[in-house]
Write a protein that holds these residues in place. Structure first.
Motif, mmCIF file in Angstrom:
data_model
loop_
_atom_site.group_PDB
_atom_site.id
_atom_site.type_symbol
_atom_site.label_atom_id
_atom_site.label_comp_id
_atom_site.label_asym_id
_atom_site.label_seq_id
_atom_site.Cartn_x
_atom_site.Cartn_y
_atom_site.Cartn_z
ATOM 1 N N VAL A 20 0.849 -1.194 0.000
ATOM 2 C CA VAL A 20 0.000 0.000 0.000
ATOM 3 C C VAL A 20 0.879 1.236 0.000
ATOM 4 C CG1 VAL A 20 -1.779 1.239 1.283
ATOM 5 C CG2 VAL A 20 -1.741 -1.247 1.301
ATOM 6 N N LYS A 21 0.558 2.162 -0.869
ATOM 7 C CA LYS A 21 1.298 3.415 -0.936
ATOM 8 C C LYS A 21 0.955 4.269 0.283
ATOM 9 C CE LYS A 21 2.214 7.310 -3.925
ATOM 10 N NZ LYS A 21 1.926 7.999 -5.185
ATOM 11 N N VAL A 22 1.966 4.897 0.867
ATOM 12 C CA VAL A 22 1.738 5.819 1.980
ATOM 13 C C VAL A 22 1.060 7.055 1.383
ATOM 14 C CG1 VAL A 22 2.839 7.223 3.758
ATOM 15 C CG2 VAL A 22 3.725 4.941 3.254
ATOM 16 N N PRO A 23 -0.125 7.407 1.874
ATOM 17 C CA PRO A 23 -0.909 8.434 1.188
ATOM 18 C C PRO A 23 -0.500 9.874 1.498
ATOM 19 C CG PRO A 23 -2.095 7.692 3.106
ATOM 20 C CD PRO A 23 -0.834 6.852 3.017
ATOM 21 N N LYS A 24 -0.782 10.716 0.539
ATOM 22 C CA LYS A 24 -0.716 12.159 0.733
ATOM 23 C C LYS A 24 -2.087 12.550 1.282
ATOM 24 C CE LYS A 24 -0.145 16.417 -1.893
ATOM 25 N NZ LYS A 24 0.142 16.956 -3.248
ATOM 26 N N LEU A 25 -2.102 13.288 2.382
ATOM 27 C CA LEU A 25 -3.380 13.648 2.987
ATOM 28 C C LEU A 25 -3.934 14.906 2.337
ATOM 29 C CD1 LEU A 25 -2.755 12.864 6.757
ATOM 30 C CD2 LEU A 25 -3.872 11.483 5.022
ATOM 31 N N THR A 26 -4.820 14.690 1.394
ATOM 32 C CA THR A 26 -5.509 15.772 0.698
ATOM 33 C C THR A 26 -6.709 16.200 1.543
ATOM 34 O OG1 THR A 26 -6.943 14.225 -0.461
ATOM 35 C CG2 THR A 26 -4.846 14.807 -1.547
ATOM 36 N N PRO A 27 -7.322 17.337 1.239
ATOM 37 C CA PRO A 27 -8.529 17.720 1.995
ATOM 38 C C PRO A 27 -9.608 16.633 1.977
ATOM 39 C CG PRO A 27 -7.723 19.607 0.790
ATOM 40 C CD PRO A 27 -6.883 18.421 0.346
ATOM 41 N N GLU A 28 -9.741 15.934 0.863
ATOM 42 C CA GLU A 28 -10.720 14.848 0.791
ATOM 43 C C GLU A 28 -10.379 13.738 1.782
ATOM 44 O OE1 GLU A 28 -12.617 11.685 -2.411
ATOM 45 O OE2 GLU A 28 -11.005 13.013 -3.051
ATOM 46 N N LYS A 29 -9.079 13.364 1.858
ATOM 47 C CA LYS A 29 -8.648 12.327 2.806
ATOM 48 C C LYS A 29 -8.834 12.801 4.249
ATOM 49 C CE LYS A 29 -6.767 8.864 0.407
ATOM 50 N NZ LYS A 29 -7.158 7.479 0.528
ATOM 51 N N TYR A 30 -8.549 14.103 4.510
ATOM 52 C CA TYR A 30 -8.755 14.633 5.858
ATOM 53 C C TYR A 30 -10.212 14.501 6.274
ATOM 54 C CZ TYR A 30 -4.174 16.672 6.870
ATOM 55 O OH TYR A 30 -2.853 16.845 7.161
ATOM 56 N N LYS A 31 -11.127 14.826 5.375
ATOM 57 C CA LYS A 31 -12.553 14.716 5.697
ATOM 58 C C LYS A 31 -12.923 13.282 6.050
ATOM 59 C CE LYS A 31 -14.018 18.608 2.900
ATOM 60 N NZ LYS A 31 -14.756 19.042 1.704
ATOM 61 N N LEU A 32 -12.437 12.340 5.246
ATOM 62 C CA LEU A 32 -12.699 10.928 5.533
ATOM 63 C C LEU A 32 -12.079 10.514 6.860
ATOM 64 C CD1 LEU A 32 -12.075 9.427 1.977
ATOM 65 C CD2 LEU A 32 -14.283 9.684 3.125
ATOM 66 N N LEU A 33 -10.875 10.999 7.123
ATOM 67 C CA LEU A 33 -10.184 10.690 8.371
ATOM 68 C C LEU A 33 -10.952 11.235 9.569
ATOM 69 C CD1 LEU A 33 -7.644 9.567 9.761
ATOM 70 C CD2 LEU A 33 -6.569 11.784 9.358
ATOM 71 N N PHE A 34 -11.392 12.485 9.494
ATOM 72 C CA PHE A 34 -12.131 13.082 10.611
ATOM 73 C C PHE A 34 -13.444 12.364 10.871
ATOM 74 C CE2 PHE A 34 -9.828 17.289 9.669
ATOM 75 C CZ PHE A 34 -8.784 16.930 10.481
ATOM 76 N N GLU A 35 -14.075 11.843 9.823
ATOM 77 C CA GLU A 35 -15.301 11.061 10.016
ATOM 78 C C GLU A 35 -15.014 9.776 10.786
ATOM 79 O OE1 GLU A 35 -16.969 10.420 6.141
ATOM 80 O OE2 GLU A 35 -17.412 12.547 5.859
ATOM 81 N N ARG A 36 -13.835 9.197 10.590
ATOM 82 C CA ARG A 36 -13.471 7.951 11.245
ATOM 83 C C ARG A 36 -13.050 8.143 12.691
ATOM 84 N NH1 ARG A 36 -15.483 3.871 10.803
ATOM 85 N NH2 ARG A 36 -13.868 3.086 12.153
ATOM 86 N N ILE A 37 -12.415 9.249 13.024
ATOM 87 C CA ILE A 37 -11.854 9.396 14.371
ATOM 88 C C ILE A 37 -12.794 10.081 15.348
ATOM 89 C CG2 ILE A 37 -9.468 9.344 13.596
ATOM 90 C CD1 ILE A 37 -9.391 12.372 13.972
ATOM 91 N N GLU A 38 -14.043 10.201 14.986
ATOM 92 C CA GLU A 38 -14.967 10.924 15.855
ATOM 93 C C GLU A 38 -15.170 10.259 17.213
ATOM 94 O OE1 GLU A 38 -19.222 9.320 14.130
ATOM 95 O OE2 GLU A 38 -18.292 11.053 13.194
ATOM 96 N N THR A 39 -15.023 8.948 17.318
ATOM 97 C CA THR A 39 -15.239 8.274 18.603
ATOM 98 C C THR A 39 -13.953 8.073 19.398
ATOM 99 O OG1 THR A 39 -15.074 6.103 17.559
ATOM 100 C CG2 THR A 39 -17.276 7.037 17.771
#
Length: 136
Positions: A20-39
């Motif tokens: 798996v490629k280590v990702p560049k955190l784009t605004p789209e990835k940040y949004k997805l990330l923030f949705e996941r870490i809410e708990t």
């Protein structure tokens, strides 16, 4: 592994049998990330609140289990891989390595510092008496 000897970050990580490629955190990835870490913050608060109670061990175990699920979910979002695949095939070393390299690649400290500098340009000083400016 070899990248550790030369103190360089790797461009990819193995999760289970997948590279798996280590990702560049784009605004789209940040949004997805923030949705996941809410708990995740709630898990941490609950475990810390139970430190001096008789339920600490049970709370810690439940918290660790939930945090592990959250880590798998975060990696799934960032790596674009199914969370079930990660849970069944990746080990904790691979998961933590992926998260570490993602943080290193995206230099979140630098991003935060730059963001603060940009916001500082928009902060206005309050009007002082006698400078001719009026407050609304």
């Amino acid at each position: 592994m070899i990248s550790r000897f030369f103190n360089k970050s790797a461009d990819s990580v193995t999760l289970g049998d997948k590279s798996v490629k280590v990702p560049k955190l784009t605004p789209e990835k940040y949004k997805l990330l923030f949705e996941r870490i809410e708990t995740l913050p709630a898990i941490i608060v609950n475990v810390l609140a139970a430190r001096h109670s008789g339920d600490f061990v049970a709370t810690l175990l439940v918290g660790a289990n939930l945090a592990l699920d959250e880590a798998v979910g975060i990696v799934a979002v960032l790596a674009d891989i199914d969370a079930d695949y990660i849970a069944k095939n990746a080990d904790l070393a691979e998961i933590s390595e992926f998260i570490r390299l993602t943080l290193e690649k995206n230099d979140l400290q630098r991003a935060l510092k730059n963001f603060r500098a940009v916001l500082g340009q928009f902060v206005t000083k309050p009007a002082s008496p006698g400078d001719g400016k009026t407050e609304a």
